[in-house]
Design a protein around this motif. Structure first.
Motif, PDB file in Angstrom:
ATOM      1  N   LEU A 193     -10.299   0.775  -5.135  1.00  0.00           N
ATOM      2  CA  LEU A 193     -10.182  -0.669  -4.949  1.00  0.00           C
ATOM      3  C   LEU A 193      -9.034  -1.033  -4.010  1.00  0.00           C
ATOM      4  O   LEU A 193      -9.110  -2.030  -3.287  1.00  0.00           O
ATOM      5  CB  LEU A 193     -10.000  -1.363  -6.300  1.00  0.00           C
ATOM      6  N   SER A 194      -7.992  -0.210  -3.999  1.00  0.00           N
ATOM      7  CA  SER A 194      -6.888  -0.442  -3.061  1.00  0.00           C
ATOM      8  C   SER A 194      -7.386  -0.362  -1.626  1.00  0.00           C
ATOM      9  O   SER A 194      -7.024  -1.182  -0.774  1.00  0.00           O
ATOM     10  CB  SER A 194      -5.771   0.585  -3.283  1.00  0.00           C
ATOM     11  N   VAL A 195      -8.230   0.629  -1.369  1.00  0.00           N
ATOM     12  CA  VAL A 195      -8.785   0.776  -0.019  1.00  0.00           C
ATOM     13  C   VAL A 195      -9.681  -0.406   0.323  1.00  0.00           C
ATOM     14  O   VAL A 195      -9.639  -0.933   1.446  1.00  0.00           O
ATOM     15  CB  VAL A 195      -9.560   2.105   0.102  1.00  0.00           C
ATOM     16  N   VAL A 196     -10.496  -0.840  -0.636  1.00  0.00           N
ATOM     17  CA  VAL A 196     -11.365  -1.992  -0.384  1.00  0.00           C
ATOM     18  C   VAL A 196     -10.533  -3.228  -0.043  1.00  0.00           C
ATOM     19  O   VAL A 196     -10.806  -3.937   0.935  1.00  0.00           O
ATOM     20  CB  VAL A 196     -12.255  -2.283  -1.615  1.00  0.00           C
ATOM     21  N   VAL A 197      -9.505  -3.489  -0.849  1.00  0.00           N
ATOM     22  CA  VAL A 197      -8.660  -4.667  -0.649  1.00  0.00           C
ATOM     23  C   VAL A 197      -8.017  -4.658   0.730  1.00  0.00           C
ATOM     24  O   VAL A 197      -8.079  -5.646   1.476  1.00  0.00           O
ATOM     25  CB  VAL A 197      -7.564  -4.734  -1.744  1.00  0.00           C
ATOM     26  N   PHE A 198      -7.418  -3.530   1.099  1.00  0.00           N
ATOM     27  CA  PHE A 198      -6.713  -3.490   2.376  1.00  0.00           C
ATOM     28  C   PHE A 198      -7.659  -3.361   3.560  1.00  0.00           C
ATOM     29  O   PHE A 198      -7.310  -3.757   4.680  1.00  0.00           O
ATOM     30  CB  PHE A 198      -5.665  -2.376   2.367  1.00  0.00           C
ATOM     31  N   ALA A 199      -8.858  -2.831   3.334  1.00  0.00           N
ATOM     32  CA  ALA A 199      -9.837  -2.776   4.418  1.00  0.00           C
ATOM     33  C   ALA A 199     -10.170  -4.184   4.901  1.00  0.00           C
ATOM     34  O   ALA A 199     -10.274  -4.442   6.103  1.00  0.00           O
ATOM     35  CB  ALA A 199     -11.106  -2.067   3.950  1.00  0.00           C
ATOM     36  N   TYR A 200     -10.301  -5.107   3.951  1.00  0.00           N
ATOM     37  CA  TYR A 200     -10.609  -6.483   4.317  1.00  0.00           C
ATOM     38  C   TYR A 200      -9.362  -7.271   4.688  1.00  0.00           C
ATOM     39  O   TYR A 200      -9.447  -8.273   5.405  1.00  0.00           O
ATOM     40  CB  TYR A 200     -11.378  -7.158   3.185  1.00  0.00           C
TER      41      TYR A 200
END
Length: 239
Positions: free
Chosen positions: A52-59
Motif C-alpha cells: 500500500l505504501s507503493v500504491v500511495v506514493f505511486a499516485y
C-alpha cells in the motif's frame, strides 16, 4: 510542464522515506508484538503495509519522478533505456538518503518505549538470512529469492508503465505485486527487492544485518537488470 531534477530528487527521497517508515515500521512496531489487547499485524499485514505504501506514493509522486523509490527499479529503468545515467545517480542518492532517514525516525520512535527497547540483531525491519533469522534459510535460497522476485517486480513495472500497459492502473498493479512478493519472501529474507529499503535499517542495526547487506544490494540489481533485458526483447517497437 518541465519537472526539475531537484523536484525529482525530493520526491524520491520522500517516497523512499515513507516506504521504509510505513513498511519497516509495520514490521518492527506492530508486526510481532501484542500490546493493549491488539494483535500484531502478522505476515499479511506487513505485506499490505509495503504494498500500500507503493500504491500511495505511486499516485502521489508518480507524476514527478515516476516513483521508483528503489535503486533496483532505477537501474532496471536505466537498462531499459527509460532514464539517463545522470538522473539514475541522482535518484539513487535520494533513495538511499530517504531510506536512512526513514530508518532513523523509526529508531527514534522505538527508543521511546518507557520500558526500554532491545533492538537485538536485524533491528528496525532489517533483512537477513541464516541461523536465528525467520525460518533460517541459507544464503543461496536468500539470493535466489531476492533476484527472482525482483525480476518479477521489475517486469511488472516495465510492462504496466509501457505504451502497451495501462498507466492509470499501474500504481495499483505494482503495489499488489509487492504484496504478493512479501507474502512469499518475508519468511525467507524479510523481503527486500529494494537495496535502499535494506540499507537504511542495516546501517542503524549494524551487526549481522550490516554484514549481510551485500546480498540485498546485489541480488535485486541482478534481477532488475535481467528483467530490463527481457522486457526490451518483448516491448513492441515503433508507434
Amino acid at each position: 510542464m518541465e519537472i526539475k531534477i531537484t523536484q525529482k530528487f525530493v520526491a524520491e527521497l520522500i517516497g523512499t522515506f515513507g516506504l521504509v517508515l510505513f513498511g519497516c515500521g509495520a514490521a518492527a512496531v506492530a508486526g510481532t508484538t501484542t500490546l493493549g489487547g491488539l494483535s500484531g499485524l502478522g505476515l499479511l499485514g506487513i505485506a499490505l503495509a509495503f504494498g500500500l505504501s507503493v500504491v500511495v506514493f505511486a499516485y502521489a509522486i508518480g507524476g514527478l519522478s515516476g516513483c521508483h523509490i528503489n535503486p533496483a527499479v532505477t537501474i532496471g529503468v536505466l537498462v531499459a533505456g527509460k532514464i539517463t545515467a545522470k538522473e539514475a545517480v541522482i535518484y539513487m542518492i535520494a533513495q538511499f538518503l530517504g531510506a536512512l532517514l526513514g530508518a532513523f525516525v523509526l529508531q527514534q520512535i522505538l527508543s521511546g518505549q518507557i520500558a526500554g527497547y532491545d533492538a537485538g540483531e536485524w533491528a528496525y525491519g532489517a533483512n537477513g538470512w541464516g541461523k536465528e533469522y525467520q525460518n533460517e534459510y541459507g544464503v543461496t535460497a536468500a539470493f535466489l529469492t531476492e533476484a527472482v522476485l525482483t525480476f518479477i517486480f521489475l517486469f511488472v513495472i516495465l510492462a504496466t508503465t509501457s505504451k502497451v500497459g495501462n498507466p492509470t492502473m499501474a500504481g495499483l498493479a505494482i503495489g499488489i505485486t509487492l504484496v504478493l512478493i512479501h507474502l512469499v519472501a518475508i519468511p525467507i529474507t524479510g523481503t527486500s527487492v529494494n537495496p535502499a529499503r535494506s540499507f537504511g535499517p542495516a546501517i542503524l542495526a549494524g551487526g549481522k544485518a550490516l554484514s549481510q547487506l551485500w546480498l540485498f544490494i546485489i541480488a535485486p540489481i541482478v534481477g532488475a537488470i535481467i528483467a530490463a533485458f527481457v522486457w526490451r526483447t518483448l516491448e513492441p517497437k515503433g508507434n
